[in-house]
Enzyme design. Structure first.
Site, PDB file in Angstrom:
ATOM      1  N   ASP A 150       0.743  -1.234  -0.076  1.00  0.00           N
ATOM      2  CA  ASP A 150       0.080   0.016  -0.051  1.00  0.00           C
ATOM      3  C   ASP A 150       0.718   0.979   0.012  1.00  0.00           C
ATOM      4  OD1 ASP A 150      -2.708  -0.447  -0.207  1.00  0.00           O
ATOM      5  OD2 ASP A 150      -3.110  -0.655   1.772  1.00  0.00           O
ATOM      6  N   ASP A 453     -12.365  -7.045   9.252  1.00  0.00           N
ATOM      7  CA  ASP A 453     -12.493  -8.456   9.418  1.00  0.00           C
ATOM      8  C   ASP A 453     -13.446  -8.998   9.987  1.00  0.00           C
ATOM      9  OD1 ASP A 453     -11.427  -7.335  11.607  1.00  0.00           O
ATOM     10  OD2 ASP A 453      -9.383  -7.992  11.019  1.00  0.00           O
TER      11      ASP A 453
HETATM   12  O1  LIG Z   1      -3.980   0.870   4.860  1.00  0.00           O
HETATM   13  C1  LIG Z   1      -3.342  -0.021   5.142  1.00  0.00           C
HETATM   14  C2  LIG Z   1      -3.313  -0.214   6.514  1.00  0.00           C
HETATM   15  C3  LIG Z   1      -2.770  -1.356   6.851  1.00  0.00           C
HETATM   16  N1  LIG Z   1      -2.420  -2.644   6.128  1.00  0.00           N
HETATM   17  C4  LIG Z   1      -1.924  -3.786   6.568  1.00  0.00           C
HETATM   18  O2  LIG Z   1      -2.962  -4.351   7.307  1.00  0.00           O
HETATM   19  C5  LIG Z   1      -2.180  -5.418   8.172  1.00  0.00           C
HETATM   20  C6  LIG Z   1      -2.613  -4.975   9.675  1.00  0.00           C
HETATM   21  O3  LIG Z   1      -2.393  -3.409  10.103  1.00  0.00           O
HETATM   22  P1  LIG Z   1      -1.736  -3.312  11.668  1.00  0.00           P
HETATM   23  O4  LIG Z   1      -1.527  -1.816  11.536  1.00  0.00           O
HETATM   24  O5  LIG Z   1      -0.484  -4.232  11.654  1.00  0.00           O
HETATM   25  O6  LIG Z   1      -2.876  -3.476  12.598  1.00  0.00           O
HETATM   26  P2  LIG Z   1      -2.860  -4.835  13.590  1.00  0.00           P
HETATM   27  O7  LIG Z   1      -3.749  -4.049  14.811  1.00  0.00           O
HETATM   28  O8  LIG Z   1      -1.769  -5.342  13.953  1.00  0.00           O
HETATM   29  O9  LIG Z   1      -3.995  -5.706  13.062  1.00  0.00           O
HETATM   30  C7  LIG Z   1      -4.807  -6.493  13.628  1.00  0.00           C
HETATM   31  O10 LIG Z   1      -6.140  -6.225  13.768  1.00  0.00           O
HETATM   32  C8  LIG Z   1      -6.727  -5.651  12.522  1.00  0.00           C
HETATM   33  C9  LIG Z   1      -8.310  -5.248  12.721  1.00  0.00           C
HETATM   34  O11 LIG Z   1      -8.848  -6.201  13.125  1.00  0.00           O
HETATM   35  C10 LIG Z   1      -6.626  -6.938  11.375  1.00  0.00           C
HETATM   36  O12 LIG Z   1      -7.078  -6.451  10.127  1.00  0.00           O
HETATM   37  C11 LIG Z   1      -5.088  -7.512  11.466  1.00  0.00           C
HETATM   38  O13 LIG Z   1      -4.972  -8.476  10.628  1.00  0.00           O
HETATM   39  C12 LIG Z   1      -4.844  -7.909  12.684  1.00  0.00           C
HETATM   40  O14 LIG Z   1      -3.478  -8.244  12.928  1.00  0.00           O
HETATM   41  C13 LIG Z   1      -0.660  -4.766   7.977  1.00  0.00           C
HETATM   42  O15 LIG Z   1      -0.066  -6.022   7.693  1.00  0.00           O
HETATM   43  C14 LIG Z   1      -0.736  -3.805   7.335  1.00  0.00           C
HETATM   44  O16 LIG Z   1       0.465  -3.611   6.472  1.00  0.00           O
HETATM   45  C15 LIG Z   1      -2.797  -2.480   4.606  1.00  0.00           C
HETATM   46  O17 LIG Z   1      -2.372  -3.071   3.849  1.00  0.00           O
HETATM   47  N2  LIG Z   1      -3.027  -1.223   4.422  1.00  0.00           N
END
Ligand SMILES: O=c1ccn([C@@H]2O[C@H](COP(=O)(O)OP(=O)(O)O[C@H]3O[C@H](CO)[C@@H](O)[C@H](O)[C@H]3O)[C@@H](O)[C@H]2O)c(=O)[nH]1
Ligand SMILES: [Mn+2]
Length: 569
Positions: A150, A453
């Site tokens: 992204d 999700d």
């Molecule tokens: O614009 C964006 C923002 C995030 N991501 C990806 O989304 C994932 C999760 O984002 P992160 O910021 O790491 O959020 P977390 O809080 O760690 O995520 C948890 O919580 C989210 C919301 O429930 C779920 O979508 C994730 O899978 C889960 O790991 C990462 O691989 C990011 O690279 C994107 O691809 N595009």
């Protein structure tokens, strides 16, 4: 496995998975009964001991507030309990899967890895995750790996190109010596020594190759200069120029490993999985819907490039820790009797960077070991956004019907020219493609909520699909938990806000799920759904009794050999 067991299978064939109710459920129910009796006594005490209005204004108000708080805690406990009533555990039989299906009869699997920021998610971390999923114990010609970037970063693209070269050594090494875990970063970080089956020279050679890769990548990240890589530069970097920024660029889709042509075999001469880089178009004036938007773009791109029947998605910081996870997940989907309506298989979120008594509560053991098996018992484990295998149909919004029967042998052999596939794919991930389409509303991952999700999973369940939770002894995926108070607060705020927003909207499990999913499951969702509301009575409970204590007002029974003295007395 002990306890009573319900199994899959079909046509007299042994099942591919077993479902078991743990033995200690009865003891737990008895224990819960005693707690409930305690709760009733507390309610009774409070209701009968609220001081009269005239006696003390603070005592009366405090007593009433405590009654409300205690009622909430009790009801929330009932909600939690109703879910924990019914846990199940799953076991898979991969040997039966191998007996029943030859490698060429197994379905294709598309794996989506998402990344969004090369500064927060360093390219080495991203490609270690990519390499861990490329090295699954699964026929490589059935595996297709997609990286969504992204940030549209040339450095990440370069890293992926380097990974495609390194994979030619890493995958045979993993498979020949049964290496675990298959993320090179995790494998070498845990102080790995030559495996029994591997000669020290072989081990050191691999370690040296990995160190070279790391050094090269570190220097690129620090200098920001991408070295000349003739083959890669030739067309790969032609997409990037000085006007490209992470929030404003055209779509880029490149097939880095294409079985039909480019770089298709490893050093042992075996096929390599397909590897695709994708950065969907971004424009400042257009909404991009964060990770949900990138997953939907991946669903469309993969549908023209490989169109596999099974999709796995992982966050870039969550590597595969168990090379058999695909085969485990397939034991659920491919079971002839009980697998037809299984829409997705969710693995727990585990982390490799937390200590035992982590003060931020990252290991979420209660959720992983108790709540999730219970949601599974109600037929509806939530979709948590990473470490989850889906049937492609569920993500295209298909409704389950009794006549549905997947033909896993259905060929998906797309043999078009890679350049044409890339061009078609790019047109599917422009900013305007989704305008006036059901994407994000009825199709794909849903938009408009921080917990895209969870609501997507709920809608899939409302379409008649079941979901399964699988928590094997060797964890399927390991991620990186936030390591600072700031990060954890942001994450927990997003989760609690997201769940509350969902529970109070049209996506509420009670509204959306009414008549479609079991009441136990609707309540199960609400445990997280109303989690944020706990903060109010908790805050009240922490502050008010202390104030009462300082003002000499008693709100709890005093011990005097009996329970007769109490509030305000
Ligand atoms: O614009 C964006 C923002 C995030 N991501 C990806 O989304 C994932 C999760 O984002 P992160 O910021 O790491 O959020 P977390 O809080 O760690 O995520 C948890 O919580 C989210 C919301 O429930 C779920 O979508 C994730 O899978 C889960 O790991 C990462 O691989 C990011 O690279 C994107 O691809 N595009
Ligand atoms: Mn994360």
């Amino acid at each position: 496995m002990a306890g009573s067991s319900v199994s899959g299978g079909g046509g007299g064939r042994p099942p591919l998975f077993a479902t078991e109710k743990p033995k200690r459920v009865l003891a737990y129910r008895l224990y819960a009964g005693t707690i409930f009796a305690g709760i009733l006594l507390i309610w009774f005490y409070r209701a009968t001991h609220i001081p009269a209005r005239g006696s003390s204004s603070l005592g009366w108000r405090a007593g009433l507030g405590l009654l409300v708080a205690e009622l909430w805690f009790g009801l929330y406990w009932v909600l939690t309990l109703s879910v924990r009533w019914n846990p199940v555990r799953r076991a898979t039989f991969k040997d039966r899967l191998s007996e029943r299906y030859d490698d060429d009869q197994l379905p294709g699997v598309d794996i989506f890895v998402c990344t969004a920021d090369p500064a927060l998610e360093p390219p080495m971390l991203v490609i270690s995750t990519v390499l861990s999923v490329m090295a699954y114990d699964y026929p490589p010609e059935k595996l297709n790996i997609y990286l969504s970037d992204d940030a549209g970063s040339a450095v990440t693209f370069y890293a992926l190109h380097e990974a495609s070269e390194f994979a030619k050594h890493w995958i045979p090494f993993c498979k020949n010596y049964k290496v675990e875990p298959r993320s090179p970063a995790a494998y070498f970080a845990k102080g790995a020594t030559p495996h029994d089956a591997c000669s020290p020279q072989e081990f050191l050679r691999m370690k040296e190759l990995y160190k070279d890769l790391t050094d090269r990548m570190n220097s690129v990240v620090h200098s920001g200069k991408i070295p000349e890589v003739p083959e890669c530069n030739h067309r790969g970097f032609s997409e990037w120029n000085e006007t490209i920024t992470s929030g404003d660029h055209p779509s880029v889709v490149q097939i880095l490993i294409d079985r039909n042509k480019r770089k298709a075999v490893d050093v042992d001469g075996n096929a390599l999985p397909k590897l695709v880089y994708m950065a969907r178009e971004k424009r400042p004036q257009e909404q991009h819907h964060f990770k949900a938007g990138s997953l939907n773009a991946l669903i469309r791109v993969s549908s023209v490039i490989s169109n596999s029947l099974v999709i796995l998605n992982v966050d870039c910081d969550m590597y595969s820790n168990n090379s058999e996870s695909i085969r485990d997940a397939l034991c659920f989907f491919l079971d002839e009797e009980q697998g037809q309506d299984i829409g997705f298989v969710q693995y727990p979120q585990n982390f490799d960077n937390v200590v035992h008594n982590d003060s931020y509560g990252n290991p979420i053991n209660v959720v992983n070991e108790l709540d999730n098996p219970c949601l599974d018992g109600w037929g509806g484990m939530c979709y948590y956004g990473t470490g989850c295998f889906h049937r492609r149909e569920t993500l295209s919004g298909q409704i389950y019907s009794k006549d549905y029967k997947e033909d896993w042998a259905r060929g998906v052999g797309i043999a078009e020219n890679a350049d044409e596939l890339e061009e078609t794919s790019k047109s599917l991930v422009t900013c305007t493609y989704e305008h006036n389409t059901p994407w994000g509303i009825e199709k794909g991952v849903r938009y408009g909520c921080p917990l895209e999700d969870v609501i997507t999973g709920l809608q899939i369940q409302c379409h008649g699909w079941r979901s399964v939770y699988y928590n094997p002894a060797r964890k399927g995926f390991l991620g990186k938990a936030p390591t600072s108070l700031g990060q954890i607060l942001v994450q927990h705020k997003r989760w609690s806000e997201g769940f509350l927003q969902m529970s109070l909207s049209n996506y509420s499990p009670f509204l959306l799920g009414h008549g479609k999913i079991k009441l136990g499951l609707q309540m199960g969702y609400s445990v997280c759904g109303f989690w944020a509301l706990n903060s109010f009575p908790t805050f009240y409970y922490v502050i008010i009794p202390s104030l009462c204590f300082l003002s000499g007002v008693s709100v709890f029974p005093e011990w005097s050999g009996g329970m007769h003295k109490g509030c305000g007395s």
